[in-house]
Scaffold this motif. Structure first.
Motif, short mmCIF file in Angstrom:
data_model
loop_
_atom_site.label_atom_id
_atom_site.label_comp_id
_atom_site.label_asym_id
_atom_site.label_seq_id
_atom_site.Cartn_x
_atom_site.Cartn_y
_atom_site.Cartn_z
N ASP A 5 0.87 -1.19 0.00
CA ASP A 5 0.00 0.00 0.00
C ASP A 5 0.90 1.23 0.00
O ASP A 5 1.65 1.46 0.95
N MET A 50 -2.94 -3.33 8.78
CA MET A 50 -2.19 -4.14 7.82
C MET A 50 -2.36 -5.62 8.11
O MET A 50 -2.56 -6.43 7.19
N ILE A 55 -1.87 -6.85 4.40
CA ILE A 55 -0.94 -5.97 3.70
C ILE A 55 0.47 -6.28 4.16
O ILE A 55 0.78 -6.27 5.34
N GLN A 57 3.37 -4.63 3.19
CA GLN A 57 4.19 -3.44 3.42
C GLN A 57 3.40 -2.20 3.06
O GLN A 57 2.58 -2.20 2.14
N SER A 58 3.64 -1.12 3.82
CA SER A 58 2.98 0.16 3.56
C SER A 58 4.00 1.28 3.47
O SER A 58 5.01 1.27 4.18
N ARG A 88 8.01 -3.96 7.51
CA ARG A 88 6.61 -3.68 7.21
C ARG A 88 6.38 -2.28 6.63
O ARG A 88 5.41 -2.06 5.91
N SER A 247 -9.86 1.61 3.97
CA SER A 247 -9.03 0.43 4.13
C SER A 247 -9.40 -0.60 3.06
O SER A 247 -10.28 -0.35 2.23
#
Length: 279
Positions: A5, A50, A55, A57-58, A88, A247
Motif C-alpha cells: 500500500d 495491515m 498488507i 508493506q505500507s 513492514r 481500508s
C-alpha cells in the motif's frame, strides 16, 4: 498474493491531541481534519490494519504542513516507525517545498532511511507544481538523493470535497515536462492524467509518471479499472488506500465488481512496486 500500500497517512500523537490549535495556523489541515470522512491513525493503528487486511508493506507519511517544524515532527515520527518495523514500513518525508531549510530536511530524511517525499499538497502548501521556478530545487534534491515524489492531484470535474484542491492533469503534466529526471507518483489517479498517455507525445512526456488508486471507492465506478487495463497502462498504477480514510474492505467491494484477472491485481498490488523501487 503480496500486497503493498503506497498511500498511508500517520499522525504523531502530539498532532492528534492538539489538532484544533494546529488548525488555527494551518487552514488546509483544518479543512481536512474537520471533514466528515477524516480519521486519525497512529503507527500502531496502521500495523493492526495491515495485519487485518493482509498488507505486507505500507508506505507511510505524515501531514504536509506549511510549517516546516510541524513537518519535522511528522518526519521524526515516521523515521521512528520505520526503524521499529523495518520489514513492514517504508517512509516518506513531508515538507513545504518553498520553505527555507526544506532541502536540508530532504537530505536528513534520506540519511535516516526514508525513500520518498510526499504526499505534498500544492494548493495547501501554496506552491505551483507547473512553475519550474518553484519546483526546480525540490526536483533537484529528489534527483540527487534518489527519492521519489508523491503529489496530491485531483480530477478537474465532478463533485467537490474537502481537500480536493485545484491541481490536476494540466499542472501534473507540466511538472513532468519540466522534470523528466524525477520519479513521481500522482495520487488519486493523477486526476485523470493517465488518460492522456494514449496520446503519443504525452506518453513520452509522462515516462516518469506513475499513479496511485487512493480514494477510488469515493470517486469512481469499477469500470475505471477496465479502462486502465484496456489502455495498456496497468504497469503504471500502484495500489494506495488513503488509510485511515479507507481500508482494504472498501476496495475489495470495488474490485469484486470489476472482476479483473489475477495478473491485473498482481501488478498493481506488488509487481509494479518492485519495478518502481528498482528504478
Amino acid at each position: 498474493m503480496k500486497i503493498v500500500d503506497c498511500h498511508v497517512h500517520v499522525y504523531p500523537p502530539e498532532v492528534i491531541s492538539d489538532w484544533e490549535r494546529i488548525a488555527e495556523g494551518e487552514p488546509y489541515f483544518g479543512v481536512l481534519a474537520r471533514s466528515k470522512v477524516h480519521k486519525w491513525a497512529t503507527v500502531e493503528d496502521v500495523i493492526a490494519q495491515m495485519d487485518a487486511d493482509g498488507i505486507e508493506q505500507s508506505f507511510i507519511f505524515g501531514f504536509a504542513f506549511s510549517d516546516l517544524s510541524l513537518c519535522k515532527l511528522c518526519n521524526d515520527y515516521v523515521i521512528s516507525a520505520v526503524k521499529s518495523y523495518p520489514d513492514r514500513l517504508k517512509g516518506l518525508a513531508v515538507l513545504p517545498p518553498l520553505a527555507k531549510g526544506a532541502l536540508r530536511e530532504i537530505e536528513r530524511c534520506k540519511e535516516e532511511g526514508l525513500v520518498g517525499v510526499g504526499e505534498l499538497f500544492p494548493q495547501g502548501q501554496d506552491f505551483d507544481i507547473a512553475d519550474a521556478r518553484e519546483t526546480w530545487r525540490l526536483a533537484a534534491a529528489c534527483h540527487e538523493t534518489g527519492m521519489f515524489l508523491l503529489i496530491h492531484t485531483a480530477e478537474p470535474v465532478g463533485h467537490d470535497y474537502p481537500g480536493k484542491g485545484n491541481v490536476g492533469p494540466k499542472e501534473a503534466a507540466a511538472f513532468c515536462l519540466n522534470h523528466p529526471e524525477v520519479r513521481v507518483i500522482f495520487a488519486h489517479f493523477g486526476g485523470g492524467l493517465w488518460v492522456y498517455e494514449l496520446m503519443p507525445e504525452m506518453k513520452l512526456a509522462l515516462s516518469n509518471a506513475y499513479y496511485d488508486t487512493a480514494a477510488a471507492p469515493l470517486l469512481y465506478e469499477p469500470e475505471i479499472f477496465k479502462a486502465i487495463e484496456a489502455s495498456g497502462l496497468t504497469h503504471k498504477f500502484l495500489y494506495g488506500s488513503d488509510y485511515p480514510i479507507l481500508s482494504m474492505a472498501r476496495y475489495k467491494k470495488l474490485f469484486n465488481r470489476f472482476e479483473g484477472n489475477e495478473s491485473f491485481f498482481k501488478s498493481i498490488f506488488f509487481d509494479n512496486f518492485k519495478k518502481f523501487c528498482a528504478l
